[in-house]
Scaffold this motif. Structure first.
Motif, PDB file in Angstrom:
ATOM      1  N   ALA A 145       0.829  -1.200   0.000  1.00 21.17           N
ATOM      2  CA  ALA A 145       0.000   0.000   0.000  1.00 21.17           C
ATOM      3  C   ALA A 145       0.867   1.255   0.000  1.00 21.17           C
ATOM      4  O   ALA A 145       0.554   2.256  -0.660  1.00 21.17           O
ATOM      5  CB  ALA A 145      -0.933  -0.015   1.208  1.00 21.17           C
ATOM      6  N   ALA A 146       1.969   1.204   0.728  1.00 22.33           N
ATOM      7  CA  ALA A 146       2.862   2.363   0.780  1.00 22.33           C
ATOM      8  C   ALA A 146       3.495   2.632  -0.582  1.00 22.33           C
ATOM      9  O   ALA A 146       3.625   3.794  -1.006  1.00 22.33           O
ATOM     10  CB  ALA A 146       3.950   2.130   1.836  1.00 22.33           C
ATOM     11  N   GLU A 147       3.891   1.558  -1.266  1.00 20.92           N
ATOM     12  CA  GLU A 147       4.453   1.724  -2.610  1.00 20.92           C
ATOM     13  C   GLU A 147       3.418   2.284  -3.566  1.00 20.92           C
ATOM     14  O   GLU A 147       3.703   3.204  -4.358  1.00 20.92           O
ATOM     15  CB  GLU A 147       4.963   0.375  -3.119  1.00 20.92           C
ATOM     16  CG  GLU A 147       6.255  -0.090  -2.481  1.00 20.92           C
ATOM     17  CD  GLU A 147       6.672  -1.461  -2.974  1.00 20.92           C
ATOM     18  OE1 GLU A 147       7.889  -1.678  -3.159  1.00 20.92           O
ATOM     19  OE2 GLU A 147       5.781  -2.316  -3.186  1.00 20.92           O
ATOM     20  N   ASN A 148       2.207   1.736  -3.514  1.00 23.38           N
ATOM     21  CA  ASN A 148       1.161   2.208  -4.411  1.00 23.38           C
ATOM     22  C   ASN A 148       0.838   3.678  -4.202  1.00 23.38           C
ATOM     23  O   ASN A 148       0.574   4.414  -5.157  1.00 23.38           O
ATOM     24  CB  ASN A 148      -0.116   1.374  -4.217  1.00 23.38           C
ATOM     25  CG  ASN A 148      -0.030   0.029  -4.902  1.00 23.38           C
ATOM     26  OD1 ASN A 148       0.654  -0.109  -5.910  1.00 23.38           O
ATOM     27  ND2 ASN A 148      -0.711  -0.964  -4.359  1.00 23.38           N
ATOM     28  N   ALA A 149       0.867   4.120  -2.951  1.00 25.60           N
ATOM     29  CA  ALA A 149       0.558   5.519  -2.666  1.00 25.60           C
ATOM     30  C   ALA A 149       1.560   6.447  -3.325  1.00 25.60           C
ATOM     31  O   ALA A 149       1.202   7.514  -3.847  1.00 25.60           O
ATOM     32  CB  ALA A 149       0.531   5.741  -1.153  1.00 25.60           C
ATOM     33  N   VAL A 150       2.837   6.041  -3.326  1.00 28.70           N
ATOM     34  CA  VAL A 150       3.869   6.859  -3.967  1.00 28.70           C
ATOM     35  C   VAL A 150       3.808   6.718  -5.481  1.00 28.70           C
ATOM     36  O   VAL A 150       3.903   7.712  -6.220  1.00 28.70           O
ATOM     37  CB  VAL A 150       5.268   6.472  -3.446  1.00 28.70           C
ATOM     38  CG1 VAL A 150       6.364   7.187  -4.235  1.00 28.70           C
ATOM     39  CG2 VAL A 150       5.394   6.803  -1.967  1.00 28.70           C
TER      40      VAL A 150
END
Length: 311
Positions: A145-150
Motif C-alpha cells: 500500500a505504501a508503494e502504491n501511494a507513492v
C-alpha cells in the motif's frame, strides 16, 4: 487506464464485436447514411486460411512487439529510479507489464475474422490454441500500500523518506521522463488501436459485409446450424462454459470455416475493412505522421534508459 492495459485491451479487438452490434463510430461513417457513403472496396482476396489474409493498411502505423517491450522496460527503469528516491529500491509494480509474449498491435486474422483455419477449428474449436510460456515476474512482484501511494500519487505533496511526492506520483514522473522530446498529447500506445476499433465496427455494419454474413448464415443453415453471423457462432455461450473445445464446438467451428471458404466471407470482410482503413489513413495522414514521430522519440528515450539500467 494504464499504458499496459490500453495495449492489452486493444489486443481484444475482435472479441468486442458482437452479433448485430451498433456501437459508436468515428467520422469515417458506417457505410449507411453517411455524407460521402462507404468507401469503394479493395480487391477481394480468396481466403481459405489465415495465410491468405493480406495485411491491413493501418498495420504500417501499429505498435510493434519490439516497440512495446522497449517502452514498458523504459517505463520500468524510470519508475524504479523514482521509487528508489522514496525508499522503495525494489519496486516491482511494472514487472508484469513487461510481457515477452505480447505479439504487437498489428491485425491478427484469427482475432479479426475469427475461425479461419480448418485444422485449428477441428482441434480447438473456438478456443485459443495453447501459447508458449508467458514471462513471469520474479518472486515478490506484488506492491505494498505504501508503494502504491507513492507510485500512483495518492500522497502527492507529502514527504516520504525526506522527499516530496510529485503530483501524479512516480507513475506520472516515469511518463514525463520517457516522453521527453515527444509531441504532447499523442497517444503512442493506442493512437491506432482506438480508431481501428471504430473502423472495424463500421465494416461489420457495412451492407457488403452484412450480405457476406447472410451468405455464410445460409450455408450454415444447410448444416442445421442457425447463426446470424460469424460472431454469433464464435460467441455461443455454450463454448464459454468449457475449459477446452467440446465435440459439438469443434463440429460447429469446422462447419463455420467450411462456409467461410465456400462463400469467401473473410475475403469480402477483409476488402471492406481495408477500404475503411485506407480512407482513414488518407484523411488522417498528418496525425499518423505525428504518431510515428512521437513513438520513435519515446522508444529512443526508453532504449537509452534501458541501456543505462538501474544506475
Amino acid at each position: 487506464m494504464t499504458a499496459a492495459c490500453a495495449v492489452l485491451a486493444a489486443g481484444l479487438l475482435a472479441a468486442c464485436g458482437t452479433s448485430g452490434g451498433t456501437g459508436e463510430g468515428t467520422s469515417e461513417g458506417t457505410g449507411k447514411g453517411t455524407a460521402d457513403g462507404p468507401p469503394p472496396a479493395e480487391r477481394v482476396p480468396k481466403v481459405t486460411s489465415s495465410a491468405d489474409v493480406p495485411g491491413l493498411p493501418l498495420d504500417a502505423h501499429a505498435l510493434t512487439r519490439e516497440q512495446y517491450l522497449t517502452y514498458m522496460k523504459g517505463q520500468r527503469v524510470a519508475a524504479r529510479r523514482c521509487m528508489a528516491r522514496f525508499g522503495f529500491p525494489d519496486f516491482r509494480g511494472l514487472d508484469s507489464s513487461v510481457d515477452a509474449s505480447y505479439r504487437g498491435d498489428r491485425a491478427d486474422p484469427s482475432r479479426y475474422f475469427y475461425a479461419i483455419d480448418a485444422t485449428g477449428a477441428a482441434r480447438y474449436g473456438y478456443h485459443s490454441p495453447p501459447e508458449g510460456p508467458r514471462s513471469t515476474p520474479p518472486p515478490g512482484g506484488g506492491t505494498t500500500a505504501a508503494e502504491n501511494a507513492v507510485y500512483q500519487g495518492a500522497n502527492a505533496g507529502r514527504r516520504v523518506a525526506g522527499r516530496t511526492v510529485p503530483e501524479g506520483g512516480c507513475s506520472a514522473e516515469a511518463y514525463r521522463v520517457t516522453h521527453e522530446g515527444a509531441q504532447a498529447g499523442v497517444d503512442i500506445l493506442s493512437g491506432v488501436s482506438r480508431p481501428r476499433y471504430d473502423l472495424y465496427r463500421q465494416a461489420q455494419r457495412d451492407d457488403r459485409v452484412r450480405a457476406a454474413f447472410a451468405g455464410w448464415s445460409a450455408c450454415m443453415r444447410r448444416s442445421g446450424l442457425a447463426y446470424a453471423d460469424p460472431m454469433a457462432a464464435q460467441n455461443d455461450v455454450r463454448w464459454r462454459k468449457a475449459a477446452a473445445a467440446t465435440r459439438e464446438e469443434t463440429a460447429v467451428a469446422v462447419a463455420d470455416v467450411a462456409c467461410k471458404q465456400r462463400t469467401n466471407t473473410v475475403g469480402v470482410w477483409w476488402s471492406v475493412l481495408a477500404a475503411y482503413e485506407k480512407r482513414y489513413a488518407t484523411r488522417h495522414r498528418d496525425e499518423l505522421a505525428d504518431l510515428r514521430r512521437a513513438r520513435e522519440a519515446v522508444v529512443r528515450t526508453c532504449a537509452r534508459l534501458v541501456a543505462e539500467g538501474e544506475r
